[in-house]
Design a protein around this motif. Structure first.
Motif, mmCIF file in Angstrom:
data_model
loop_
_atom_site.group_PDB
_atom_site.id
_atom_site.type_symbol
_atom_site.label_atom_id
_atom_site.label_comp_id
_atom_site.label_asym_id
_atom_site.label_seq_id
_atom_site.Cartn_x
_atom_site.Cartn_y
_atom_site.Cartn_z
ATOM 1 N N GLU A 34 0.762 -1.324 -0.077
ATOM 2 C CA GLU A 34 0.054 -0.033 -0.052
ATOM 3 C C GLU A 34 0.835 1.172 -0.246
ATOM 4 O O GLU A 34 0.634 2.405 -0.576
ATOM 5 C CB GLU A 34 -0.949 -0.118 1.378
ATOM 6 C CG GLU A 34 -1.732 1.125 1.331
ATOM 7 C CD GLU A 34 -2.841 1.498 -0.038
ATOM 8 O OE1 GLU A 34 -2.753 2.570 -0.515
ATOM 9 O OE2 GLU A 34 -3.017 0.409 -0.669
ATOM 10 N N ARG A 37 1.828 1.632 -3.710
ATOM 11 C CA ARG A 37 0.977 2.325 -4.411
ATOM 12 C C ARG A 37 0.445 3.746 -4.178
ATOM 13 O O ARG A 37 0.389 4.533 -5.005
ATOM 14 C CB ARG A 37 -0.482 1.389 -4.015
ATOM 15 C CG ARG A 37 -0.222 -0.089 -4.679
ATOM 16 C CD ARG A 37 -1.652 -0.742 -4.415
ATOM 17 N NE ARG A 37 -1.808 -2.109 -4.986
ATOM 18 C CZ ARG A 37 -2.200 -2.867 -4.209
ATOM 19 N NH1 ARG A 37 -2.617 -3.063 -2.967
ATOM 20 N NH2 ARG A 37 -1.939 -4.293 -5.020
ATOM 21 N N ARG A 38 0.821 4.213 -2.807
ATOM 22 C CA ARG A 38 0.617 5.554 -2.725
ATOM 23 C C ARG A 38 1.578 6.418 -3.179
ATOM 24 O O ARG A 38 1.577 7.461 -3.669
ATOM 25 C CB ARG A 38 0.564 5.842 -1.149
ATOM 26 C CG ARG A 38 0.363 7.135 -0.630
ATOM 27 C CD ARG A 38 -0.062 7.188 1.006
ATOM 28 N NE ARG A 38 1.081 6.636 1.698
ATOM 29 C CZ ARG A 38 0.661 5.395 2.458
ATOM 30 N NH1 ARG A 38 -0.361 4.884 2.436
ATOM 31 N NH2 ARG A 38 1.760 4.949 3.120
#
Length: 279
Positions: A34, A37-38
């Motif tokens: 995550e 992805r950020r």
């Protein structure tokens, strides 16, 4: 590794490898999927990469995406060769418009000072270069709001340009393909369209890096262009297509020096510090 350093490194990886995947980056940096992805969302928003399903790829760029001081150096040798050829279109007594794009800035350096010309431009740079020439040129700087690149733009510029009738106009574009020429911003597109509407002869200067490219805004179709000056690096199938509509298509030789300079510079200079800041 902090967030800024990691994001800078991701951009360098994309540039070098062409594509990356989320899981591989998570393992390489020791962070969660995550978090990666950020990072990719942030870099995509900044226009530095292009997100894909499961990763990211290198974003295709054109010279119009570069800062002005980098854009004027990109393909410099080719632009100079194009400019030297393009000034041959000038005749004594011509009234001309020269747009403020980087190729036309270079063009202004090669205009023979002994020609008696009336020259209109929206570029402070071009006006200054021509003024240093001296000679028999009369120079008019059309008004409007002054942009960071030293060019005027906006409603006042368009209204002033409509008062003129030019023998010839010189301009460039973001890209050109089998349909016509394209722009990334409204201001240069509207300026080119207005100049073309008030000219007897429309001369487009576009080096081979702009061939087979389109953009956000469609500017002019081929029937609006009387002469194209490019370099022999332009793809021949496209040139054959352009010759069907454009009266004169001129290609200038590509020298070994030009190729060496361009291979060093690349198409998007991300070798310089990216300086991503946390927001």
């Amino acid at each position: 590794m902090n967030t800024i350093t990691r994001r800078n490194d991701i951009v360098k990886r994309v540039k070098k490898e062409g594509s990356i995947d989320v899981e591989g980056l998570a393992v390489a940096y020791g962070v969660s999927v995550e978090t990666v992805r950020r990072d990719l969302r942030y870099l995509d928003d900044k226009g530095l990469i292009k997100r894909t399903y499961g990763g990211a790829v290198k974003r295709e760029r054109t010279t119009w995406d570069m800062p002005y001081n980098q854009r004027i150096l990109f393909q410099k040798d080719l632009k100079e060769a194009i400019a030297r050829e393009a000034v041959k279109q000038l005749e004594n007594g011509d009234s001309i418009y020269i747009d403020g794009n980087t190729t036309c800035v270079i063009l202004s350096r090669f205009i023979p000072p002994d020609l008696e010309l009336s020259i209109v431009t929206n570029s402070l740079h071009i006006a200054w270069i021509l003024k240093q020439h001296g000679g028999r040129m009369t120079i008019y700087l059309v008004g409007g709001e002054l942009g960071q690149e030293g060019m005027t733009f906006g409603h006042k510029l368009i209204m002033e340009m409509k008062q003129y009738q030019f023998d010839k106009v010189f301009f460039s574009c973001m890209g050109i393909n089998a349909k016509g020429c394209y722009y990334s911003k409204w201001e240069p597109m509207l300026t080119a369209q207005t100049a073309a509407e008030h000219a007897n002869r429309v001369i487009l200067l576009a080096d081979s890096s702009k061939m087979n490219r389109n953009g956000f805004l469609f500017g002019l179709d081929h029937k609006s262009i009387d002469c194209l000056v490019t370099d022999e690096g332009a793809p021949e199938p496209l040139l054959d297509k352009l010759r069907e509509s454009i009266e004169q298509v001129i290609t200038v030789p590509v020298t070994e020096n030009s190729n060496a300079a361009n291979s060093d510079q690349g198409s998007w200079p991300l070798d310089s510090p990216i300086l991503i800041k946390e927001e």
